[in-house]
Design a protein around this motif. Structure first.
Motif, PDB file in Angstrom:
ATOM      1  N   THR A  58       2.415 -41.825 -28.709  1.00 53.93           N
ATOM      2  CA  THR A  58       2.877 -43.113 -29.226  1.00 53.93           C
ATOM      3  C   THR A  58       3.952 -43.646 -28.292  1.00 53.93           C
TER       4      THR A  58
ATOM      5  N   ASP B 100      -1.948 -36.864 -28.771  1.00 54.53           N
ATOM      6  CA  ASP B 100      -1.540 -38.066 -29.493  1.00 54.53           C
ATOM      7  C   ASP B 100      -0.246 -38.558 -28.867  1.00 54.53           C
TER       8      ASP B 100
ATOM      9  N   ALA C 263      -2.549 -43.830 -24.807  1.00 58.81           N
ATOM     10  CA  ALA C 263      -1.349 -44.162 -25.584  1.00 58.81           C
ATOM     11  C   ALA C 263      -1.607 -45.303 -26.559  1.00 58.81           C
ATOM     12  N   ARG C 264      -0.924 -45.223 -27.710  1.00 58.42           N
ATOM     13  CA  ARG C 264      -0.882 -46.309 -28.675  1.00 58.42           C
ATOM     14  C   ARG C 264       0.486 -46.961 -28.598  1.00 58.42           C
ATOM     15  N   LEU C 265       0.520 -48.288 -28.627  1.00 59.92           N
ATOM     16  CA  LEU C 265       1.746 -49.042 -28.381  1.00 59.92           C
ATOM     17  C   LEU C 265       2.280 -49.669 -29.664  1.00 59.92           C
ATOM     18  N   ILE C 266       3.600 -49.495 -29.879  1.00 57.57           N
ATOM     19  CA  ILE C 266       4.302 -50.228 -30.940  1.00 57.57           C
ATOM     20  C   ILE C 266       5.052 -51.353 -30.252  1.00 57.57           C
ATOM     21  N   ARG C 267       4.701 -52.582 -30.595  1.00 57.99           N
ATOM     22  CA  ARG C 267       5.159 -53.753 -29.841  1.00 57.99           C
ATOM     23  C   ARG C 267       5.720 -54.813 -30.785  1.00 57.99           C
TER      24      ARG C 267
ATOM     25  N   TYR D  84       6.121 -38.711 -28.504  1.00 65.19           N
ATOM     26  CA  TYR D  84       6.655 -40.049 -28.741  1.00 65.19           C
ATOM     27  C   TYR D  84       7.427 -40.494 -27.506  1.00 65.19           C
TER      28      TYR D  84
ATOM     29  N   ARG E  87       1.809 -33.871 -30.249  1.00 59.41           N
ATOM     30  CA  ARG E  87       2.132 -35.250 -30.607  1.00 59.41           C
ATOM     31  C   ARG E  87       3.431 -35.651 -29.905  1.00 59.41           C
TER      32      ARG E  87
ATOM     33  N   PRO F 173       0.139 -54.665 -22.443  1.00 57.61           N
ATOM     34  CA  PRO F 173      -0.770 -53.808 -23.229  1.00 57.61           C
ATOM     35  C   PRO F 173      -2.057 -53.442 -22.501  1.00 57.61           C
TER      36      PRO F 173
ATOM     37  N   ASN G  55       6.794 -46.647 -27.908  1.00 61.59           N
ATOM     38  CA  ASN G  55       7.548 -47.725 -28.533  1.00 61.59           C
ATOM     39  C   ASN G  55       8.212 -48.554 -27.444  1.00 61.59           C
TER      40      ASN G  55
END
Length: 276
Positions: A56, A54, A76-80, A5, A3, A69, A58
């Motif tokens: 993530t 996994d 990847a998963r995006l925190i926006r 980040y 995982r 995006p 940011n």
């Protein structure tokens, strides 16, 4: 490391050298967004190559709506967007195995590309337990308090040197070489992104011990405006050091979150552009 980040800033991204490259409305900002996205994609590719399942990301710069995006790597998963209570490390938890800092820059007052600490001219200096610190050191210390090591940092050569001075075990990738605050010798784009991908893959395959962290910690900030320091002393636990400097003691990562509140107070009292 499974995982991973990624905290993505913009000033230390490949090819970017000026406020117009990194501020919304700047004549080259849209190009800057694409360049930032591709540096992040290179880091994601490296993480996946090292076995990450996994990832993530940011978006940690300015409005936190910079990464494109639809162009982001599908792994990847995006925190926006804003507001994020933990700012540049929002979404980082003890379950992550490692942190990658992409596009970071030197602290306020240091010679480096687009150097500043969080709020441009409004923050003149920051100290963590008496040690000068900027965005690099605070992100590193907060991650360490959560039990997560920073594995890699990318940026200009001066940002890499600042990271090495803070923690020499962190791998660094220089994508440009600062000539002054708004000029640099650039690595060729594909070479720089290849170096990010390879550097991340190599670093994540190695064992990374979590650095020791002092808790509780003491955070001190010297503001440009005395009015900011005065108002902040209305927050329980915040004390004045001099007319423009305040400090507080607390446990990381909670102290980092409180610092975010300080900046929101400062933003309401001032109107300083980052690179005037």
């Amino acid at each position: 490391m499974r995982r991973i980040y990624i905290s993505a800033d913009m000033e230390g991204v490949t090819g970017l050298v000026d406020a117009d490259d990194v501020q919304p409305g700047g004549r080259d900002y849209e190009r800057g967004r694409r360049m930032m996205t591709e540096d992040v994609n290179a880091a994601v590719r490296g993480a996946v190559a090292a076995g990450a399942t996994d990832v993530t990301v940011n978006d940690a710069h300015g409005p936190m709506r910079n990464i494109v995006p639809e162009a982001l790597h599908p792994a990847a998963r995006l925190i926006r967007g804003r507001t994020k209570h933990m700012g540049m490390v929002h979404g980082l938890t003890a379950e992550h195995d490692g942190v990658i800092c992409v596009g970071y820059h030197t602290r306020a007052g240091a010679l480096g590309m687009l150097s500043h600490s969080f709020m441009g001219h409004e923050i003149e200096d920051i100290w963590l337990d008496g040690r000068p610190v900027g965005e690099i050191g605070l992100a590193h210390a907060t991650a360490a308090a959560l039990g997560v090591p920073v594995a890699v940092l990318t940026g200009d050569d001066m940002a890499c040197a600042e990271m090495t001075d803070w923690d020499a075990s962190v791998a660094t990738v220089a994508v440009k070489y600062a000539q002054d605050r708004f000029s640099a010798e650039l690595r060729p784009v594909e070479e720089a992104r290849g170096a990010i991908e390879a550097g991340v893959a190599t670093a994540l395959r190695e064992h990374r011990p979590v650095p020791a962290v002092t808790n509780p910690a003491t955070l001190s900030v010297r503001w440009q405006s005395a009015s900011v320091a005065s108002v902040l002393q209305g927050i329980p636990g915040v004390v004045g050091v001099d007319s423009r400097t305040v400090r507080a003691e607390g446990e990381l990562p909670s102290l980092y979150r409180q610092f975010g509140v300080w900046m929101r107070v400062a933003s309401s009292l001032t109107n300083q552009p980052p690179y005037c």
